[in-house]
Design a protein around this motif. Structure first.
Motif, mmCIF file in Angstrom:
data_model
loop_
_atom_site.group_PDB
_atom_site.id
_atom_site.type_symbol
_atom_site.label_atom_id
_atom_site.label_comp_id
_atom_site.label_asym_id
_atom_site.label_seq_id
_atom_site.Cartn_x
_atom_site.Cartn_y
_atom_site.Cartn_z
ATOM 1 N N GLU A 7 -51.685 6.620 29.612
ATOM 2 C CA GLU A 7 -50.814 6.723 30.785
ATOM 3 C C GLU A 7 -51.579 6.446 32.066
ATOM 4 O OE1 GLU A 7 -48.000 10.172 28.719
ATOM 5 O OE2 GLU A 7 -49.426 10.676 30.307
ATOM 6 N N TYR B 72 -44.180 9.593 16.293
ATOM 7 C CA TYR B 72 -45.017 8.406 16.151
ATOM 8 C C TYR B 72 -44.756 7.692 14.829
ATOM 9 C CZ TYR B 72 -47.680 10.380 20.025
ATOM 10 O OH TYR B 72 -48.051 10.891 21.235
ATOM 11 N N GLN C 241 -52.819 9.872 24.674
ATOM 12 C CA GLN C 241 -51.698 9.412 25.508
ATOM 13 C C GLN C 241 -52.023 9.545 26.987
ATOM 14 O OE1 GLN C 241 -49.178 7.686 24.792
ATOM 15 N NE2 GLN C 241 -47.929 8.462 23.105
ATOM 16 N N LEU D 31 -52.154 4.432 19.545
ATOM 17 C CA LEU D 31 -53.129 5.516 19.600
ATOM 18 C C LEU D 31 -54.022 5.483 18.366
ATOM 19 C CD1 LEU D 31 -50.930 8.519 20.833
ATOM 20 C CD2 LEU D 31 -52.044 6.716 22.171
ATOM 21 N N ARG E 56 -46.531 5.026 27.726
ATOM 22 C CA ARG E 56 -46.743 5.779 26.494
ATOM 23 C C ARG E 56 -46.479 4.837 25.326
ATOM 24 N NH1 ARG E 56 -46.785 11.311 26.698
ATOM 25 N NH2 ARG E 56 -46.028 11.416 24.542
#
Length: 729
Positions: free
Chosen positions: A171, A208, A167, A143, A177
């Motif tokens: 997806e 994360y 996300q 991300l 993810r």
């Protein structure tokens, strides 16, 4: 009958009334929603380009500042890791880009190398196929936020939103993810400071791993292929996380450098692996299924639809732009030619027309207007007979005319059969070869009939359109229609006159040669716009249809939005019916073919397509004000408005009208277009579903009086019932 039974039909009508607006309104809302989604995804409103300057580092643990580029703060940990020797993790930020990301992927595939792509939500939403390709070819995806803001400026709520939306796009695009995250505008671990460290800890609490870098190619500066390779190459066989970019500008140097960099370092014993592989960690991707997967797919599909619809709308905007400019250009040039022609010294249509004329006045429940209408005709400077056709009125319209006892005025009664039937009944009872038709709510000036029939001095002229004007122009709606009549109708008629494809003889003021009408079968009830239908039929029969600008008639325009809607709905639907009815003119020969290949396309473009697309001008104005570029959008909109104002001012000058009513032009353009959109869209729906409208009667007030001077004698008139003709007393 009970009160309840009286109330039920009225209540049902009130419930049904909004349905006519429902589908057009839903379509308009859907279009606006798609544009809003596009602006949202393209970061044109939520983007925050602030970058925080360096801050103190006293709150950042030393082991983080001195540690590796992989920072793990999950579960309260404060650890970092580095890449082992002879291992390189290539990372690409800000993509995927439709031009450069495929080229980067091609080079990686060519050299059997893997990388980590830190994608933004906006780009992943717009190019999901590239994200799928990354995952399918074995690369890792991380991300990079949705809108690429500096998170040190953002609240926790905004950070959560950036992560969740990023996300969601991932997806929907690839069905996975990821646990990898890279902050926008990040650098080396030793650049962590008291502003960014709290964000890193919060990111870890959301599950994360934060990935920065320890080798920066600085390819975004485009320093040249050799320099990119030099900066990306670690010293002494050390491992590294290398920062590159596959989006954000021209990345040709990055692609070229990558094609040399990979084989050179592979030859030196380096391995290009995914991050988790290089660290010996579990994979970063977790497959999603069920509701989460479908939410992501729905998001991606919606974004794709918004881009496609916006593309179509942009084409539509270009079309309406071309149509508007073309129409205004034609109107300005050709109306000037028309004005010079009719004002040329010595101009004449032929011999002066002095013979009497029959004036037909179809009337249905015109009790409030009919007296003013008939009295205005009594002041005519041209010899006339007046035939009032009462089409089954229930308000005493016929009786009012009979009680006026005016010379040369006859009343013909019939059961309610509609305006075309009323006009045909009047035509059958008319005594003279030249026939003027007007509405029961219209007032003529003394010179109107004389000016209207003079073009019949040319034997090729079969019909003449007069100059219809709005009499009740004091209200805002009336002023808007006044502008429309002067600019949209009369300026158009000058243009169509020169092009010899006049589409409509207005029902309020028009004249016909009886022989021409008889050849085309009279007034037809095949459409709801019998005036447009018969005008097209005359063109196809070889007759010339012209415009008499001095034949002025004052009509009462609708005074409420509901009445205006009803009137324009009938007009627009009837025009569409007439175009469809005469469609074979497109392939005909002779006069019919000429009209079909000139008149029908112009009418279709300017009277059907252009008004349907016109709201796009205002929709994109709103879009530009919200998402930008604001200055260009406002400038373009005012440019179109200025062009309309020039045309309107010119039309008002030709018609010798006061310019003060043009004050309401901007508001008219903003609101009127939306009404015409609803009307035309509803007309299309009616046409496509096979519906049919009745001749809709507007509620009149009788505010348009004679007001032309002179006194009308009160003498006896004669009533005619059925087909019986009686002499005037």
């Amino acid at each position: 009958m009970s009160d309840r039974s009286h109330r039920a039909p009225a209540a049902a009508r009130r419930r049904r009334l909004p349905l006519r607006y429902l589908l057009p309104s839903l379509l308009l809302v859907a279009v606006i929603a798609m544009l809003m989604l596009r602006g949202y995804v393209h970061s044109e409103i939520l983007a925050d380009h602030r970058i925080r300057p360096e801050a103190a580092t006293d709150k950042v643990p030393e082991k983080i500042l001195d540690g590796g580029p992989v920072i793990d703060t999950r579960g309260g940990r404060e650890t970092s890791r580095s890449i082992g020797e002879h291992q390189l993790v290539l990372t690409f930020d800000d993509g995927p880009d439709p031009e450069w990301t495929p080229k980067v992927l091609d080079v990686l595939k060519k050299h059997d190398a893997h990388a980590v792509f830190f994608v933004t939500g906006t780009m992943a939403s717009r190019h999901p196929d590239l994200v799928r390709r990354m995952v399918d070819e074995g690369h890792e995806v991380g991300l990079h936020t949705f809108n690429h803001p500096d998170l040190s400026y953002q609240s926790k709520k905004r950070i959560d939103w950036e992560l969740s939306q990023n996300q969601l796009a991932l997806e929907g695009a690839a069905g996975v993810r990821t646990s990898l995250f890279r902050p926008p505008y990040s650098s080396f671990a030793d650049a962590m400071d008291d502003a960014s460290w709290p964000v890193t800890k919060y990111i870890g609490s959301r599950g994360y791993i934060t990935v920065v870098n320890n080798t920066d190619s600085e390819d975004w500066k485009r320093p040249g292929v050799d320099e990119i390779i030099r900066r990306a190459t670690p010293k002494g066989g050390k491992g590294a996380i290398v920062l590159m970019h596959d989006s954000g500008g021209n990345r040709s140097q990055t692609v070229a450098a990558l094609d040399r960099f990979l084989p050179e370092l592979q030859g030196s014993g380096y391995k290009f692996a995914n991050l988790t592989e290089a660290l010996g960690m579990p994979g970063a991707h977790t497959p999603v299924s069920g509701l989460e997967l479908w939410k992501g797919k729905a998001w991606v599909y919606a974004v794709e639809a918004s881009d496609n619809i916006t593309g179509v709308l942009v084409v539509g905007l270009a079309v309406i732009g071309v149509l508007v400019m073309s129409r205004f250009g034609l109107m300005l040039v050709l109306s000037g030619v028309h004005a010079r022609r009719v004002r040329r010294k010595g101009f004449a249509w032929g011999r002066p027309i002095t013979e009497p004329v029959s004036v037909l006045v179809p009337a249905f429940n015109e009790a409030k207007c009919i007296e003013n209408t008939v009295r205005s005709l009594m002041l005519s400077e041209h010899p006339i007979e007046v035939v009032v056709i009462d089409d089954g009125s229930t308000d005493g319209t016929a009786r009012i005319v009979e009680n006026m006892r005016l010379p040369g005025v006859r009343v013909v009664r019939q059961h309610n059969a509609g305006k075309p039937a009323a006009l045909n009944r009047g035509l059958a009872n008319a005594r003279f070869d030249l026939v003027v038709m007007m509405d029961g709510d219209t007032v003529f000036e003394p010179a109107t009939v004389r000016e209207l029939v003079q073009p019949f001095g040319d034997p090729s002229v079969g019909a003449v359109a007069g100059n219809a004007k709005v009499g009740n122009r004091d209200s805002l709606i009336g002023a808007w229609q006044h502008i429309e009549y002067v600019m949209g109708f009369n300026l158009d008629r000058r243009m169509y006159d020169i092009l010899r494809c006049m589409p409509t003889i207005p029902g309020a003021v028009g004249a016909f040669r009886r022989s021409a009408l008889e050849r085309v079968g009279g007034m037809s009830d095949d459409t709801l716009a019998e005036d447009t239908d018969v005008t097209m039929a005359l063109h196809r029969d070889g007759w010339r249809v012209v415009y008499a600008e001095k034949a002025r008639a004052w009509t009462e325009a609708p005074e409420t939005v509901q009445q205006l809607w009803s009137q324009r709905y009938r007009w627009s639907y009837g025009t569409m019916q007439a175009i469809w009815k005469h469609r074979r003119a497109l392939v005909d020969k002779g006069p019919s073919g000429r009209f079909g290949r000139v008149g029908l396309p112009l009418v279709s473009l300017f009277m059907v397509l252009a008004p349907l697309l016109a709201p796009l001008i205002d929709i994109f104005l709103i879009y530009g004000l919200v998402f930008g570029p604001t200055e260009k959008t406002v400038g373009a909109w005012f440019g179109v408005l200025a062009l309309q104002a020039v045309c309107a001012a010119y039309a008002f000058r030709l018609d010798k009208e006061r310019m003060t009513h043009l004050i309401s032009l901007p508001l008219q353009q903003l609101l009127y277009r939306q009404l015409m959109y609803v009307v035309l869209l509803q007309s299309w729906i009616t046409a496509l579903t096979g519906g049919r409208l009745r001749w809709q009667k507007l509620r009149r007030t009788g505010v348009v009086g004679v007001g032309l001077g002179g006194r009308v004698p009160h003498q006896r008139s004669t009533s005619v019932s059925g087909d019986e003709r009686r002499p005037v007393a």
